[in-house]
Design an enzyme around this catalytic site. Structure first.
Site, PDB file in Angstrom:
ATOM      1  N   CYS A 290     -73.393  21.645-122.296  1.00 21.66           N
ATOM      2  CA  CYS A 290     -72.130  22.346-122.127  1.00 21.66           C
ATOM      3  C   CYS A 290     -71.070  21.615-122.934  1.00 21.66           C
ATOM      4  O   CYS A 290     -70.723  20.485-122.633  1.00 21.66           O
ATOM      5  CB  CYS A 290     -71.722  22.402-120.654  1.00 21.66           C
ATOM      6  SG  CYS A 290     -70.193  23.314-120.368  1.00 21.66           S
TER       7      CYS A 290
ATOM      8  N   GLU B 101     -72.603  28.702-125.563  1.00 17.10           N
ATOM      9  CA  GLU B 101     -73.780  28.078-126.156  1.00 17.10           C
ATOM     10  C   GLU B 101     -73.912  28.591-127.588  1.00 17.10           C
ATOM     11  O   GLU B 101     -73.492  29.710-127.901  1.00 17.10           O
ATOM     12  CB  GLU B 101     -75.052  28.417-125.367  1.00 17.10           C
ATOM     13  CG  GLU B 101     -75.123  27.808-123.977  1.00 17.10           C
ATOM     14  CD  GLU B 101     -75.314  26.303-123.980  1.00 17.10           C
ATOM     15  OE1 GLU B 101     -75.395  25.704-125.076  1.00 17.10           O
ATOM     16  OE2 GLU B 101     -75.392  25.715-122.889  1.00 17.10           O
TER      17      GLU B 101
END
Length: 229
Positions: free
Chosen positions: A2, A101
């Site tokens: 993340c 992502e």
């Protein structure tokens, strides 16, 4: 992993969903490392406080010019000096509406926004620390009467996001994923002596869609970042 996320749910939604008494005021669509962002500490589980993204342990030399660790591998939390004490004594929750992502497609790195399929906000497992610089003797100009230095050293509160093996859905996007939690699981993360079962993905269904490469620039922060490209 993340490395960017978004938090834009209305304050009343965050208060109701997570049982909070205080919530962030300004939404962010591109939360990035080194920024001051809202987290929920184990010491204050009904409030949000601001912390710098990138863990700065109390024993370290302080914030670095290069990014401090923004992620911590769940599998080695008890083995790594940088995270061991925080895992044992200082856990936190990071409220989000989703995270970004990137994956390679036809020779290009393409960003995707990942969220719950029901659109509800959720939590990421995190760790937090505080670091205070040493007070050093300064010239007389720094003193006021007999009260000592005119300003105290500035304490840095910081956090990192815990990552684990991806679930079947996110494996198509990255080889790691943030530990995602429901509110009930979040309370366990803050209080349990051994919450390692939470490292297994599968709390809820996720969805993802391609977004603009404008998210690559951490200075860009606008609602259009989470819209399908």
């Amino acid at each position: 992993m993340c490395g960017r996320y978004a938090l834009f749910s209305p304050p009343e939604t965050l208060r109701e969903t997570f049982g909070l008494t205080t919530t962030p005021v300004e939404p962010t669509y591109n939360a990035a490392p080194s920024q001051s962002l809202p987290v929920i500490l184990d010491t204050e589980p009904t409030e949000t406080v601001r912390a710098r993204w990138g863990l700065v342990p109390s024993w370290s030399d302080g914030p670095q010019s290069a990014p401090d660790p923004i992620n911590a591998r769940a599998e080695t939390l008890t083995e790594t000096r940088h995270f061991q004490a925080a895992y044992e004594h200082r856990r936190c929750l990071v409220p989000v509406d989703g995270f970004y992502e990137w994956r390679d497609e036809d020779g290009a790195t393409v960003p995707y926004f990942v969220s719950r399929t029901d659109g509800a906000p959720f939590l990421l497992a995190g760790l937090w620390e505080t670091w205070t610089p040493e007070q050093t003797q300064t010239g007389l100009g720094e003193f006021t009467g007999d009260d000592g230095p005119s300003r105290d050293p500035e304490t840095v509160r910081s956090f990192t996001v815990v990552t684990t093996q991806p679930n079947a859905f996110l494996a198509d996007y990255h080889h790691r994923m943030a530990v995602v939690l429901t509110p009930a699981q979040g309370q366990r993360w803050l209080t349990d002596d051994d919450p390692t079962d939470l490292f297994t993905p599968g709390a809820f269904d996720l969805q993802a869609w391609r977004v603009s490469t404008a998210v690559n620039d951490p200075t860009v922060d606008r609602p259009a970042l989470v819209e399908p490209a």
